[in-house]
Design an enzyme around this catalytic site. Structure first.
Site, mmCIF file in Angstrom:
data_model
loop_
_atom_site.group_PDB
_atom_site.id
_atom_site.type_symbol
_atom_site.label_atom_id
_atom_site.label_comp_id
_atom_site.label_asym_id
_atom_site.label_seq_id
_atom_site.Cartn_x
_atom_site.Cartn_y
_atom_site.Cartn_z
ATOM 1 C CG HIS A 45 43.198 38.669 34.181
ATOM 2 N ND1 HIS A 45 44.496 38.923 33.842
ATOM 3 C CD2 HIS A 45 43.243 38.107 35.420
ATOM 4 C CE1 HIS A 45 45.299 38.528 34.806
ATOM 5 N NE2 HIS A 45 44.568 38.034 35.787
ATOM 6 N NE ARG A 70 39.795 39.024 38.468
ATOM 7 C CZ ARG A 70 40.249 37.811 38.119
ATOM 8 N NH1 ARG A 70 40.727 36.992 39.045
ATOM 9 N NH2 ARG A 70 40.191 37.412 36.870
ATOM 10 C CD GLU A 143 45.268 36.797 42.469
ATOM 11 O OE1 GLU A 143 44.863 36.017 41.575
ATOM 12 O OE2 GLU A 143 45.007 38.008 42.466
ATOM 13 C CG ASP A 169 47.736 34.789 39.050
ATOM 14 O OD1 ASP A 169 48.655 34.660 38.227
ATOM 15 O OD2 ASP A 169 46.780 35.553 38.870
#
Length: 253
Positions: A45, A70, A143, A169
């Protein structure tokens, strides 16, 4: 050869993390100075790609903080690149099956156990494939409702270090707004279910808490790897406190 993250997890009931979403030379240093155990780099992200993360990782060799990255999926090339640059762990997003978790593990292991290509970038890591693979920790993000349903199968994947809950999420997948992740019983119960499943499998339960207050509650609930705040959140909170002090209002306004 163990990693800083492995050492921290072996020595402490919880490890506390900061989060970096954009190119920065100061963020990891300041998290380290504040006493955080690890810093996560967000290639899913954030304003980073795996090459950006690799460049920042290489300069952290002598900064006393563990590192995780991540990534949006289990692709071997980006996982290998950040591990070659010295990342202690990869956190793979949106894992909904044991097959995807197994692919993430395979991306951190060399043949015949995996599909990682040999190419360490940091001299201090050495050239021993077994040692390089052993220091690489792998976390599968649970998630979604589908990932939640497959939690036991995911946690049974050989070589997996732990699971990492993404509350926003997960909340959306369960029909709640992201802001309700910490207030809706259904979402909280789902998070705790993941924690119990991971712990029962001998894995490290991790979570993206977002604040120190939530992090404390998650630690009391059994989570061990807990991300507290991003560099942006820390900057905003500190900047607001300084402005309030300058205006004579004190840190509480």
């Amino acid at each position: 050869m163990t990693s800083r993250l492995q050492d921290a997890l072996a020595a402490n009931p919880q490890v506390w993390g900061g989060w970096v979403t954009g190119p920065t030379a100061l963020g990891p240093d300041e998290f380290a100075r504040a006493g955080y155990d690890y810093v996560g780099f967000d290639v899913q992200h954030g304003y980073l790609d795996d090459a950006d993360a690799a460049r920042m990782l290489r300069r952290l060799e002598h900064v006393p903080i563990a590192t995780a990255v991540r990534l949006p999926g289990p692709d071997a090339a980006p996982i290998g690149r950040v591990l070659d640059a010295g990342a202690d762990a990869v956190i793979v997003a949106m894992v909904e099956s044991a097959a995807v978790a197994a692919a993430a593990v395979a991306a951190t292991r060399y043949a015949p156990d995996g599909v990682r290509s040999f190419g360490p970038l940091r001299a201090s890591l050495g050239l021993d494939p077994a040692a390089l693979a052993a220091r690489a920790s792998v976390f599968a993000m649970i998630e979604t409702a589908r990932g939640l349903a497959a939690a036991a199968e995911i946690c049974a994947v050989p070589g997996l270090t732990g699971v990492y809950v993404g509350p926003a999420d997960l909340a959306i997948s369960l029909g709640c707004a992201p802001a309700q992740a910490w207030s809706q019983r259904e979402v909280l119960d789902a998070m705790l279910r993941v924690q119990r499943t991971a712990a029962a499998a001998g894995l490290v339960p991790g979570i993206h808490a977002g604040t120190g207050a939530v992090g404390k509650i998650m630690a009391q609930s059994g989570f061990r790897m807990i991300t507290l705040a991003s560099e942006g959140q820390c900057l905003r909170r500190g900047a607001a406190a300084h402005l309030q002090e300058a205006r004579g209002r004190g840190v509480d306004g």
